[in-house]
Design a protein around this motif. Structure first.
Motif, PDB file in Angstrom:
ATOM      1  N   ARG A   1      -8.749  -9.133  27.316  1.00 14.76           N
ATOM      2  CA  ARG A   1     -10.072  -9.116  28.080  1.00 14.76           C
ATOM      3  C   ARG A   1     -10.357  -9.933  29.421  1.00 14.76           C
ATOM      4  O   ARG A   1      -9.446 -11.070  29.040  1.00 14.76           O
ATOM      5  CB  ARG A   1     -11.059  -9.482  27.250  1.00 14.76           C
TER       6      ARG A   1
ATOM      7  N   THR B   1     -15.411 -10.716  34.628  1.00 14.92           N
ATOM      8  CA  THR B   1     -16.095  -9.974  34.033  1.00 14.92           C
ATOM      9  C   THR B   1     -17.575  -9.983  34.824  1.00 14.92           C
ATOM     10  O   THR B   1     -18.155  -8.973  35.445  1.00 14.92           O
ATOM     11  CB  THR B   1     -16.419  -9.887  32.662  1.00 14.92           C
TER      12      THR B   1
ATOM     13  N   THR C   1     -18.863  -7.023  37.295  1.00 13.92           N
ATOM     14  CA  THR C   1     -20.117  -6.433  36.828  1.00 13.92           C
ATOM     15  C   THR C   1     -21.001  -6.649  38.255  1.00 13.92           C
ATOM     16  O   THR C   1     -21.665  -5.811  38.484  1.00 13.92           O
ATOM     17  CB  THR C   1     -20.678  -7.157  35.683  1.00 13.92           C
TER      18      THR C   1
ATOM     19  N   TYR D   1     -15.091  -4.224  31.700  1.00 12.20           N
ATOM     20  CA  TYR D   1     -14.322  -5.070  31.003  1.00 12.20           C
ATOM     21  C   TYR D   1     -12.789  -4.900  31.254  1.00 12.20           C
ATOM     22  O   TYR D   1     -11.865  -5.208  30.592  1.00 12.20           O
ATOM     23  CB  TYR D   1     -14.360  -4.814  29.542  1.00 12.20           C
TER      24      TYR D   1
END
Length: 119
Positions: A5, A11, A15, A105
């Protein structure tokens, strides 16, 4: 190698940039085709990916440009390519949708795919 991840920072950045994807695809359809009709659909998939589809009635193919460094234009589909986990164009009678899938992700070395498909 097993993907991991991304960091919380990675992230968050990804986003924050995702709203640029539908804008870039829509701008490409309006600016670079002869289509007088364009529509957009955005759908969240069960696995949290976001699928964006911009449909136009033009036969002009959507492909990323390689603009000059000083050019103000020509980077929209490069943005799509950088921020989507997968994208492509599906040609069929009456037009084509350009469809990026975005995964907030996704790792930096995600398995990306670009394709032009005819139906």
């Amino acid at each position: 190698m097993t993907p991991t991840r991304p960091s919380a920072t990675g992230t968050a950045v990804r986003t924050a940039l995702l709203p640029n994807v539908p804008e870039a695809v829509m701008t490409d359809a309006v600016a670079h085709t002869t289509s007088t009709t364009t529509r957009i659909a955005v759908e969240q998939q069960p696995d949290c990916r976001i699928r964006i589809e911009v449909m136009d009635i033009s036969s002009t193919e959507s492909r990323p440009d390689r603009p000059e460094d000083t050019s103000e234009y020509g980077r929209g589909l490069l943005v799509v390519d950088a921020l989507s986990s997968r994208w492509g164009v599906t040609r069929h009678q009456g037009g084509k949708p350009t469809w990026p899938n975005c995964d907030p992700y996704a790792t930096a070395d995600r398995n990306r795919e670009y394709g032009v498909r005819s139906t």
